[in-house]
Design a protein around this motif. Structure first.
Motif, PDB file in Angstrom:
ATOM      1  N   LEU A   1       1.048  -1.211   0.085  1.00 26.83           N
ATOM      2  CA  LEU A   1      -0.156  -0.105  -0.027  1.00 26.83           C
ATOM      3  C   LEU A   1       0.995   1.453   0.317  1.00 26.83           C
ATOM      4  O   LEU A   1       0.470   2.300  -0.216  1.00 26.83           O
ATOM      5  CB  LEU A   1      -0.405   0.113   1.191  1.00 26.83           C
ATOM      6  N   GLY A   2       2.425   1.058   0.135  1.00 21.77           N
ATOM      7  CA  GLY A   2       3.329   1.971  -0.271  1.00 21.77           C
ATOM      8  C   GLY A   2       3.086   2.666   1.151  1.00 21.77           C
ATOM      9  O   GLY A   2       3.675   4.412   1.098  1.00 21.77           O
ATOM     10  N   ILE A   3       2.572   2.153   2.530  1.00 21.79           N
ATOM     11  CA  ILE A   3       3.099   2.836   3.974  1.00 21.79           C
ATOM     12  C   ILE A   3       3.969   2.787   4.661  1.00 21.79           C
ATOM     13  O   ILE A   3       4.939   3.555   4.559  1.00 21.79           O
ATOM     14  CB  ILE A   3       2.162   1.959   4.973  1.00 21.79           C
ATOM     15  N   THR A   4       5.031   1.544   4.029  1.00 23.39           N
ATOM     16  CA  THR A   4       6.724   1.490   3.670  1.00 23.39           C
ATOM     17  C   THR A   4       7.269   2.480   3.325  1.00 23.39           C
ATOM     18  O   THR A   4       7.072   2.201   2.011  1.00 23.39           O
ATOM     19  CB  THR A   4       6.787   0.213   4.093  1.00 23.39           C
ATOM     20  N   GLN A   5       7.893   3.221   3.632  1.00 21.63           N
ATOM     21  CA  GLN A   5       8.997   4.451   2.875  1.00 21.63           C
ATOM     22  C   GLN A   5      10.168   4.637   3.266  1.00 21.63           C
ATOM     23  O   GLN A   5      10.752   4.302   4.710  1.00 21.63           O
ATOM     24  CB  GLN A   5       8.075   5.326   2.463  1.00 21.63           C
ATOM     25  N   PRO A   6      10.770   4.522   2.391  1.00 21.67           N
ATOM     26  CA  PRO A   6      12.403   4.785   2.994  1.00 21.67           C
ATOM     27  C   PRO A   6      12.352   5.863   3.968  1.00 21.67           C
ATOM     28  O   PRO A   6      11.839   6.939   4.037  1.00 21.67           O
ATOM     29  CB  PRO A   6      13.174   5.470   1.723  1.00 21.67           C
ATOM     30  N   GLY A   7      13.693   5.359   5.049  1.00 24.85           N
ATOM     31  CA  GLY A   7      14.106   6.390   5.881  1.00 24.85           C
ATOM     32  C   GLY A   7      12.951   6.195   6.881  1.00 24.85           C
ATOM     33  O   GLY A   7      13.144   7.703   8.146  1.00 24.85           O
ATOM     34  N   MET A   8      12.117   5.410   6.971  1.00 25.47           N
ATOM     35  CA  MET A   8      11.274   5.575   8.193  1.00 25.47           C
ATOM     36  C   MET A   8      12.220   4.331   9.501  1.00 25.47           C
ATOM     37  O   MET A   8      12.287   3.868   9.146  1.00 25.47           O
ATOM     38  CB  MET A   8       9.403   4.730   7.566  1.00 25.47           C
ATOM     39  N   THR A   9      11.251   4.488  10.267  1.00 26.67           N
ATOM     40  CA  THR A   9      10.664   4.260  11.573  1.00 26.67           C
ATOM     41  C   THR A   9      10.122   3.464  11.776  1.00 26.67           C
ATOM     42  O   THR A   9       9.002   3.463  11.254  1.00 26.67           O
ATOM     43  CB  THR A   9      11.047   5.036  12.718  1.00 26.67           C
ATOM     44  N   ILE A  10       9.521   2.431  11.523  1.00 26.73           N
ATOM     45  CA  ILE A  10       8.197   0.459  11.712  1.00 26.73           C
ATOM     46  C   ILE A  10       8.561   0.049  13.438  1.00 26.73           C
ATOM     47  O   ILE A  10      10.123  -0.594  12.498  1.00 26.73           O
ATOM     48  CB  ILE A  10       8.145   0.514  10.258  1.00 26.73           C
ATOM     49  N   VAL A  11       7.939  -0.246  13.518  1.00 28.65           N
ATOM     50  CA  VAL A  11       7.854  -0.776  14.220  1.00 28.65           C
ATOM     51  C   VAL A  11       6.339  -2.336  14.268  1.00 28.65           C
ATOM     52  O   VAL A  11       5.724  -1.349  14.149  1.00 28.65           O
ATOM     53  CB  VAL A  11       8.225  -0.352  15.771  1.00 28.65           C
ATOM     54  N   CYS A  12       5.824  -2.998  14.897  1.00 28.80           N
ATOM     55  CA  CYS A  12       4.849  -4.207  14.547  1.00 28.80           C
ATOM     56  C   CYS A  12       5.901  -5.392  16.261  1.00 28.80           C
ATOM     57  O   CYS A  12       6.761  -5.614  15.654  1.00 28.80           O
ATOM     58  CB  CYS A  12       4.734  -4.885  13.840  1.00 28.80           C
ATOM     59  N   GLY A  13       4.519  -5.506  17.060  1.00 26.55           N
ATOM     60  CA  GLY A  13       4.478  -6.624  17.895  1.00 26.55           C
ATOM     61  C   GLY A  13       4.770  -8.009  16.917  1.00 26.55           C
ATOM     62  O   GLY A  13       3.918  -8.765  17.209  1.00 26.55           O
ATOM     63  N   ASP A  14       6.003  -7.909  16.464  1.00 30.64           N
ATOM     64  CA  ASP A  14       6.085  -8.699  15.301  1.00 30.64           C
ATOM     65  C   ASP A  14       7.835  -9.279  14.703  1.00 30.64           C
ATOM     66  O   ASP A  14       8.049  -8.614  14.227  1.00 30.64           O
ATOM     67  CB  ASP A  14       5.342  -9.126  14.330  1.00 30.64           C
TER      68      ASP A  14
END
Ligand code: SF4
Lengths: 464, 193
Positions: free
Chosen positions: A116-129
């Protein structure tokens, strides 16, 4: 200015505060949640009288528990149904966007984020997984967290994290025919072991990595956690931008150009120093298969299980225990071993490219009569694309049926369990004891290896 | 979170390497929506036989062994980020896990739940296993204040590492969320940048 790594650049830009002698307060751009690791975090938050601080930076999808057939019906298993319902009510209450079972964007959390393009370069992303590392393929810092940390992100959009060490893994040269990024992953883990990356964040680099598609990069970053690393990442480039352009949540128009200009700066400076560095030659990598009960126990398909003669004490005991569980003997050849199940799917290999590889291999062939195959797309969009590209017909005429999206046999929380003692060639990421069902014997491999096994009914070399 | 107190206890040995989170708590037991009762399924598939009767060969079913210290082989807790693994170990009654190596996420998770992971050198670990084998009721002392673990039978002691911030949290029973909430202003200012 001192040369810095890609990891440093993104990390440093997200530090809100640093505790003396302690962790950093790291700002989180995107928080993905699913039904298994979020309920306790929501109830913790509510018992403190709080609501989610930045619901618009959060995205939810139920994936771990869901059935992969008849998804239009209520989930039969009560506890699974309750977890999915709990996620739905929690998201409603806290105004979090959720792509539920009937939604056209539903799917495994690590598949839909990039899609969906939610993930983008330069981001910090976390998930309980733990496989949140997948998103690192876009040049983001993405890693798995525990439920206490999920609650922290709900409460403050931040978590406390010690800065990990940095590792670079270079893979140079050209991959052989029918060797995929899954094979790179299994090869690297076999080389550096399942704890080799502990305490580190990995950057994958080198000409072999640059030539990979986004799907293949995601497979590799997905598996980076299996060497013990916090996560893996790849610097964004034209391949990344081309993949993202035009996706639902990707920037549009002038904003797009501006973003791309920023993203182009996201790379490791020449002479930047890593705590640990490895270099491998792509030409040395064969299609890989695991024979044991951790992802580091893998060999090239033409190889044999190690004899373990060089191991002593508890190392040897652990090795033998693992082979005993698998029903294998030290030194045995794997090629030609009969198998019972094949699973194509998961956040490791459940993307369109994986199903294209699979379909291309099985085209005009037939599934071995004794093999049960579960073909599970990673998302509704992947399912849709499989249909549009006519891959379903290819699968059906070879004797395979397509299921509906979810984690499925990757961790067997739904009904898709491999029976005790049966051998499964699986494109997922973990071959732990019981991972695919109590007593199940998992052999991890690429979609091509899985295709070859499904057709011949035994471990086979897809290059032949 | 509960405060961490000094511990004097016998220990339960699990001399297996690479114990992953799927062994600590298999995925099929992750379906609860509340944080309780996970101790019942700790090491489920080793602890119980197929017919759900206890497996007498597994250490947790052996009445010889007891205590609040779990001593495990190298690379404990690899695999999934499921905090249920930490809850299960804590809920069963352990307060300390000793190993010569821990997986990162697991280590972070246990610290957030009042459980202390102590990383010791290989020979200290071997010493502990040996001591327990000789005498299952042999005791060990854990003092977080001075960061020491002591094998009372051998008279050996090891000074372990812990992040000073995490140590403070454990000793006082504070959790990270209280701290993060106190930073609201800084966080909002950061977002405006
Ligand atoms: S597909 Fe498997 S590894 Fe990926 S999120 Fe689902 S359970 Fe986890």
């Amino acid at each position: 200015m001192e040369p810095t790594t890609l990891f440093d650049k993104i990390w440093d830009a997200h530090v809100v505060n640093k505790i003396e002698g302690g962790p950093s307060v790291l700002y989180i751009d995107r928080h993905f949640i699913h039904e298994v690791t979020s309920p306790v975090a929501f109830s913790g938050l509510e018992s403190r009288g709080l609501t989610v601080f930045r619901p618009q930076n959060t995205v939810a999808t139920p994936d771990h528990n869901v059935p992969t057939i008849e998804q239009h019906l209520p989930i039969r298993e009560e506890l699974s149904r309750k977890q999915v319902e709990t996620l739905t009510t929690n998201c409603e209450r806290h105004k979090i966007p959720m792509y539920g079972l009937s939604h056209k964007w539903h799917g495994i959390v690590h598949i839909i984020g990039p899609e969906l393009g939610i993930t983008q370069p330069g981001m910090t992303i976390v998930c309980g997984d733990s496989h949140t590392s997948t998103h690192g393929a876009f040049g983001a810092i993405a890693f798995g967290i525990g439920t206490s940390e999920v609650e922290m992100v709900f409460a403050s959009q931040c978590i406390l994290q010690p800065k990990p060490k940095k590792m670079r893994i270079n893979v140079e040269g050209k991959l052989g025919k029918n060797v995929t990024s899954k094979d790179i992953a299994l090869y690297v883990i076999a080389k550096i072991t399942t704890s080799g990356g502990t305490g580190h964040f990995v950057e994958f680099a080198g000409s072999a990595i640059r030539s990979l598609s986004m799907e293949a990069r995601m497979t590799l970053c997905n598996m980076s956690i299996e060497c013990g690393a916090r996560g893996g990442m790849i610097a964004p480039d034209e391949t990344t931008f081309a993949y993202l352009k035009g996706r639902e949540e990707a920037p549009k128009g002038a904003a797009w150009d501006q973003k791309v200009a920023e993203w182009k700066k996201l790379k490791t400076d020449e002479n930047a120093v890593f705590d640990t560095e490895y270099t491998f030659d792509a030409a040395d990598i064969s299609p890989m298969i695991t024979y044991g009960t951790n992802p580091g126990m893998g060999v090239g398909v033409e190889g044999s299980i190690p004899t373990g003669d060089d191991l002593t004490g508890s190392d040897r005991a652990t090795f033998l225990k693992s082979l005993d569980y698998m029903g294998f003997k030290p030194g045995e050849k794997l090629k030609g071993k009969k198998i019972d199940y094949v699973f194509i799917g998961s956040c490791t290999n459940g993307r369109i490219e994986d199903f294209r590889l699979f379909a291309n291999y099985i085209k005009g062939k037939k599934k071995a009569s004794w093999v049960t195959a579960w073909i599970v797309p990673g998302s509704k969009q992947v399912e849709q694309q499989i249909r549009e590209e006519g891959l379903v017909e290819i699968m059906e005429s070879a004797g395979f049926a397509l299921r509906q999206p979810g984690c499925s046999a990757c961790l067997a929380m739904n009904d898709d369990k491999i029976p005790e003692g049966k051998y499964a060639v699986s494109t997922s990421n973990r071959n732990f004891e019981g991972r695919q069902g109590p007593g199940a014997r998992t052999m991890l491999a690429s979609p091509l290896m899985a295709a070859a096994a499904a057709v011949s009914g035994m471990i086979s070399d897809p290059r032949e | 979170m509960d405060k961490f107190h000094k511990i004097l206890s016998s220990a339960i040995p699990l001399p297996i390497e690479n114990v992953d989170t799927d062994q600590i708590i298999p995925a099929r037991f992750l379906k609860a929506v509340e944080r309780k009762g996970f101790g019942d399924n700790l090491f489920r598939d080793w602890r119980y036989r197929k017919d759900s009767t206890p497996n007498p060969d597994f250490v947790l079913n052996n009445p010889k062994y007891s205590g609040t210290i779990l001593v495990a082989g190298k690379n404990f807790g690899s695999g999934s980020s499921r905090e249920h693994a930490a809850w299960a170990v804590y809920d069963f009654g352990f307060r300390v896990v000793v190993s010569s190596f821990f997986a990162d996420i697991f280590k972070g998770n246990v610290l957030n739940n009042g459980l202390l992971p102590i990383q010791v050198p290989e020979d200290f670990l071997t010493g502990m296993f040996g001591t327990i084998e000789k005498n299952p009721s042999a005791t060990f002392e854990v003092d977080l204040e001075t960061q020491t673990i002591r094998n009372n039978s051998l008279g050996t002691e090891f000074k372990f590492d812990i992040n000073p911030y995490k140590k403070e949290c454990l000793l006082k029973g504070y959790d990270d969320i209280d701290y993060l909430l106190s930073l609201k202003k800084e966080i909002e200012a950061f977002e405006m940048k």
